[in-house]
Design a protein around this motif. Sequence first.
Motif, PDB file in Angstrom:
ATOM      1  N   ARG A 211      20.822 -95.274  50.428  1.00  0.00           N
ATOM      2  CA  ARG A 211      20.757 -94.892  49.017  1.00  0.00           C
ATOM      3  C   ARG A 211      20.191 -96.040  48.197  1.00  0.00           C
ATOM      4  O   ARG A 211      20.584 -97.200  48.367  1.00  0.00           O
ATOM      5  CB  ARG A 211      22.144 -94.516  48.496  1.00  0.00           C
ATOM      6  N   ARG A 212      19.289 -95.703  47.292  1.00  0.00           N
ATOM      7  CA  ARG A 212      18.657 -96.710  46.456  1.00  0.00           C
ATOM      8  C   ARG A 212      19.362 -96.842  45.113  1.00  0.00           C
ATOM      9  O   ARG A 212      19.995 -95.904  44.627  1.00  0.00           O
ATOM     10  CB  ARG A 212      17.188 -96.342  46.196  1.00  0.00           C
ATOM     11  N   THR A 213      19.215 -98.024  44.515  1.00  0.00           N
ATOM     12  CA  THR A 213      19.659 -98.224  43.140  1.00  0.00           C
ATOM     13  C   THR A 213      18.522 -97.779  42.235  1.00  0.00           C
ATOM     14  O   THR A 213      17.402 -98.301  42.328  1.00  0.00           O
ATOM     15  CB  THR A 213      20.002 -99.701  42.873  1.00  0.00           C
ATOM     16  N   THR A 214      18.777 -96.805  41.379  1.00  0.00           N
ATOM     17  CA  THR A 214      17.713 -96.216  40.578  1.00  0.00           C
ATOM     18  C   THR A 214      17.978 -96.402  39.093  1.00  0.00           C
ATOM     19  O   THR A 214      19.104 -96.652  38.663  1.00  0.00           O
ATOM     20  CB  THR A 214      17.592 -94.709  40.867  1.00  0.00           C
ATOM     21  N   LEU A 215      16.924 -96.263  38.316  1.00  0.00           N
ATOM     22  CA  LEU A 215      17.051 -96.330  36.863  1.00  0.00           C
ATOM     23  C   LEU A 215      17.970 -95.228  36.362  1.00  0.00           C
ATOM     24  O   LEU A 215      18.867 -95.467  35.552  1.00  0.00           O
ATOM     25  CB  LEU A 215      15.662 -96.197  36.220  1.00  0.00           C
ATOM     26  N   ASP A 216      17.770 -94.011  36.860  1.00  0.00           N
ATOM     27  CA  ASP A 216      18.592 -92.869  36.463  1.00  0.00           C
ATOM     28  C   ASP A 216      19.585 -92.576  37.579  1.00  0.00           C
ATOM     29  O   ASP A 216      19.252 -91.940  38.577  1.00  0.00           O
ATOM     30  CB  ASP A 216      17.693 -91.659  36.197  1.00  0.00           C
ATOM     31  N   ALA A 217      20.817 -93.040  37.390  1.00  0.00           N
ATOM     32  CA  ALA A 217      21.835 -92.867  38.436  1.00  0.00           C
ATOM     33  C   ALA A 217      22.241 -91.414  38.605  1.00  0.00           C
ATOM     34  O   ALA A 217      22.800 -91.044  39.649  1.00  0.00           O
ATOM     35  CB  ALA A 217      23.067 -93.706  38.099  1.00  0.00           C
ATOM     36  N   THR A 218      21.968 -90.560  37.613  1.00  0.00           N
ATOM     37  CA  THR A 218      22.336 -89.148  37.730  1.00  0.00           C
ATOM     38  C   THR A 218      21.350 -88.369  38.588  1.00  0.00           C
ATOM     39  O   THR A 218      21.560 -87.184  38.837  1.00  0.00           O
ATOM     40  CB  THR A 218      22.429 -88.495  36.338  1.00  0.00           C
ATOM     41  N   ARG A 219      20.256 -89.009  39.004  1.00  0.00           N
ATOM     42  CA  ARG A 219      19.306 -88.379  39.923  1.00  0.00           C
ATOM     43  C   ARG A 219      19.169 -89.284  41.142  1.00  0.00           C
ATOM     44  O   ARG A 219      18.203 -90.039  41.272  1.00  0.00           O
ATOM     45  CB  ARG A 219      17.953 -88.175  39.234  1.00  0.00           C
ATOM     46  N   PRO A 220      20.146 -89.228  42.058  1.00  0.00           N
ATOM     47  CA  PRO A 220      20.176 -90.185  43.172  1.00  0.00           C
ATOM     48  C   PRO A 220      18.989 -90.019  44.120  1.00  0.00           C
ATOM     49  O   PRO A 220      18.499 -88.923  44.348  1.00  0.00           O
ATOM     50  CB  PRO A 220      21.496 -89.858  43.878  1.00  0.00           C
ATOM     51  N   GLN A 221      18.550 -91.151  44.650  1.00  0.00           N
ATOM     52  CA  GLN A 221      17.426 -91.184  45.575  1.00  0.00           C
ATOM     53  C   GLN A 221      17.794 -92.008  46.799  1.00  0.00           C
ATOM     54  O   GLN A 221      18.701 -92.841  46.750  1.00  0.00           O
ATOM     55  CB  GLN A 221      16.194 -91.808  44.906  1.00  0.00           C
ATOM     56  N   GLY A 222      17.072 -91.778  47.876  1.00  0.00           N
ATOM     57  CA  GLY A 222      17.306 -92.533  49.095  1.00  0.00           C
ATOM     58  C   GLY A 222      16.009 -92.981  49.741  1.00  0.00           C
ATOM     59  O   GLY A 222      14.963 -92.366  49.545  1.00  0.00           O
ATOM     60  N   ARG A 223      16.089 -94.056  50.496  1.00  0.00           N
ATOM     61  CA  ARG A 223      14.970 -94.502  51.320  1.00  0.00           C
ATOM     62  C   ARG A 223      15.166 -93.948  52.718  1.00  0.00           C
ATOM     63  O   ARG A 223      16.239 -94.090  53.308  1.00  0.00           O
ATOM     64  CB  ARG A 223      14.898 -96.031  51.354  1.00  0.00           C
ATOM     65  N   VAL A 224      14.139 -93.311  53.253  1.00  0.00           N
ATOM     66  CA  VAL A 224      14.224 -92.687  54.571  1.00  0.00           C
ATOM     67  C   VAL A 224      13.219 -93.355  55.501  1.00  0.00           C
ATOM     68  O   VAL A 224      12.012 -93.350  55.236  1.00  0.00           O
ATOM     69  CB  VAL A 224      13.933 -91.176  54.501  1.00  0.00           C
ATOM     70  N   GLN A 225      13.720 -93.945  56.577  1.00  0.00           N
ATOM     71  CA  GLN A 225      12.872 -94.532  57.606  1.00  0.00           C
ATOM     72  C   GLN A 225      12.888 -93.630  58.828  1.00  0.00           C
ATOM     73  O   GLN A 225      13.948 -93.210  59.295  1.00  0.00           O
ATOM     74  CB  GLN A 225      13.365 -95.936  57.971  1.00  0.00           C
ATOM     75  N   LEU A 226      11.710 -93.347  59.336  1.00  0.00           N
ATOM     76  CA  LEU A 226      11.544 -92.465  60.489  1.00  0.00           C
ATOM     77  C   LEU A 226      10.968 -93.284  61.636  1.00  0.00           C
ATOM     78  O   LEU A 226       9.804 -93.683  61.590  1.00  0.00           O
ATOM     79  CB  LEU A 226      10.616 -91.300  60.134  1.00  0.00           C
ATOM     80  N   ARG A 227      11.781 -93.533  62.638  1.00  0.00           N
ATOM     81  CA  ARG A 227      11.383 -94.391  63.749  1.00  0.00           C
ATOM     82  C   ARG A 227      11.217 -93.557  65.006  1.00  0.00           C
ATOM     83  O   ARG A 227      12.125 -93.403  65.809  1.00  0.00           O
ATOM     84  CB  ARG A 227      12.424 -95.494  63.949  1.00  0.00           C
ATOM     85  N   ASP A 228      10.031 -93.006  65.151  1.00  0.00           N
ATOM     86  CA  ASP A 228       9.711 -92.158  66.305  1.00  0.00           C
ATOM     87  C   ASP A 228      10.712 -91.011  66.406  1.00  0.00           C
ATOM     88  O   ASP A 228      11.379 -90.819  67.429  1.00  0.00           O
ATOM     89  CB  ASP A 228       9.703 -92.994  67.580  1.00  0.00           C
ATOM     90  N   VAL A 229      10.791 -90.231  65.345  1.00  0.00           N
ATOM     91  CA  VAL A 229      11.799 -89.181  65.204  1.00  0.00           C
ATOM     92  C   VAL A 229      11.241 -87.833  65.660  1.00  0.00           C
ATOM     93  O   VAL A 229      10.133 -87.455  65.266  1.00  0.00           O
ATOM     94  CB  VAL A 229      12.251 -89.083  63.730  1.00  0.00           C
ATOM     95  N   PRO A 230      11.985 -87.079  66.476  1.00  0.00           N
ATOM     96  CA  PRO A 230      11.536 -85.721  66.836  1.00  0.00           C
ATOM     97  C   PRO A 230      11.568 -84.815  65.610  1.00  0.00           C
ATOM     98  O   PRO A 230      12.497 -84.856  64.809  1.00  0.00           O
ATOM     99  CB  PRO A 230      12.554 -85.279  67.886  1.00  0.00           C
ATOM    100  N   ALA A 231      10.524 -84.003  65.470  1.00  0.00           N
ATOM    101  CA  ALA A 231      10.407 -83.143  64.301  1.00  0.00           C
ATOM    102  C   ALA A 231       9.856 -81.785  64.701  1.00  0.00           C
ATOM    103  O   ALA A 231       9.198 -81.633  65.740  1.00  0.00           O
ATOM    104  CB  ALA A 231       9.496 -83.786  63.258  1.00  0.00           C
ATOM    105  N   GLU A 232      10.131 -80.796  63.861  1.00  0.00           N
ATOM    106  CA  GLU A 232       9.630 -79.438  64.071  1.00  0.00           C
ATOM    107  C   GLU A 232       8.623 -79.112  62.978  1.00  0.00           C
ATOM    108  O   GLU A 232       8.896 -79.296  61.792  1.00  0.00           O
ATOM    109  CB  GLU A 232      10.787 -78.438  64.025  1.00  0.00           C
ATOM    110  N   LEU A 233       7.469 -78.650  63.373  1.00  0.00           N
ATOM    111  CA  LEU A 233       6.438 -78.286  62.401  1.00  0.00           C
ATOM    112  C   LEU A 233       6.907 -77.117  61.558  1.00  0.00           C
ATOM    113  O   LEU A 233       7.412 -76.122  62.079  1.00  0.00           O
ATOM    114  CB  LEU A 233       5.144 -77.926  63.129  1.00  0.00           C
ATOM    115  N   LEU A 234       6.763 -77.220  60.236  1.00  0.00           N
ATOM    116  CA  LEU A 234       7.110 -76.112  59.344  1.00  0.00           C
ATOM    117  C   LEU A 234       5.954 -75.122  59.341  1.00  0.00           C
ATOM    118  O   LEU A 234       4.852 -75.455  58.907  1.00  0.00           O
ATOM    119  CB  LEU A 234       7.377 -76.630  57.931  1.00  0.00           C
ATOM    120  N   GLY A 235       6.201 -73.923  59.831  1.00  0.00           N
ATOM    121  CA  GLY A 235       5.136 -72.922  59.914  1.00  0.00           C
ATOM    122  C   GLY A 235       4.217 -73.217  61.070  1.00  0.00           C
ATOM    123  O   GLY A 235       4.651 -73.592  62.163  1.00  0.00           O
TER     124      GLY A 235
END
Length: 395
Positions: A211-235
Amino acid sequence: MDTRLTAEQDAIRRTLRELLHKRCGAAELRAAVDSPAGHDPALWTALADRLGLPGLALPEAYGGVGCPVTDLVLACEEVGRALAPSPLLATAVLAAPLILALGTDAQRAGLLPRLASGALTAALAVPGPALATALALTGGNAGQWAGGGRAGGVQARRDGGGWRLYGEVDQVLDGHGAGLLVVAAHTGGFARSRTLLFLVEGDAAGVVRTRRTTLDATRPQGRVQLRDVPAELLGDEDADVLAALAALGDTVAAVLAAEAVGAADRALERTVEYVGQREQFGRAIGSFQAVKHRLADVHVQVQAARSAAYYAAWATAQGERAGGLALAQALQALRSAAGEAIQLHGGIGFTWEHEAHLYFKRAAGDDLLFGPVHRLRARAAEAARLFEREEVTVR
């Protein structure tokens, strides 16, 4: 356009306002933004179970309510009025419509009912501070915002019958806690460069979220790191992802405009109440003509922004694009209302203990995420071909 609310719309607004008034007061709001999740899970459950808010605009076939976008806009106006932190924007406004538009039958059947019930939350992960670009709010989205070549962004590569993702997404709304990530990634190298969307489980191996420290705390944001992650194509690979994102952008802008209008209206309401109580020179400061004029100007801005937001919501069903301009007007109104709230509350308006700064931070935060205002207006002028010259042939 019929501006009158239906009985159902009026009931949604009234019930939601009452619920948020009870469950999202000043103390509850501060406790929610200071929690690890960034929102109150009990409030989210109430919004999902009592009002069906996550599935309000989803088809009934997938467990939704089947309401038009205008109903979602009205609901989000009340959420914005309370500055209620929740996964609603990330789940119901950004992620779910993309799954509905691009997903396979199996993906829709497996994910949308869970999203509609609130049991599953989702987040749209767009590399870099490029969410406004991806949604075509401030310009075209045909560039390399998802990460070109091998530099930056998120890269996707085939792995047998599936895909793997590698990269980092720095500003993801509700990205630190969402159960499902819809990740925009670059694939195809230089020969067939294109952007596709992928589904990633929030707890998949190789996913690191903070979780990141943001200017607007009421709209929380996060940093996402993807390290060779399995994924499913959308559509499928032939899906027109850029067109889907651009189409979604106008709806997102209408929703955000309504949120900003709700916040601006509440900030103005609180300020009017305060200037009627605070006295100076033996009289309430709200009785001074200069104060009346300042608040009257804000009132006009808020009402005009509300009209623009409602029109933008109605226009989405008619195939018109008015969301970007409505968002620009609403953000400007919110900034004016919040600025006047801070000024006219006097010394207390500048303090951390008062809530006035939260409205100003919402305006500034949304301007950074989805604007800025002048670029939203420039994009609307470009789409309307407002400043194009017509060549005149002189004979």
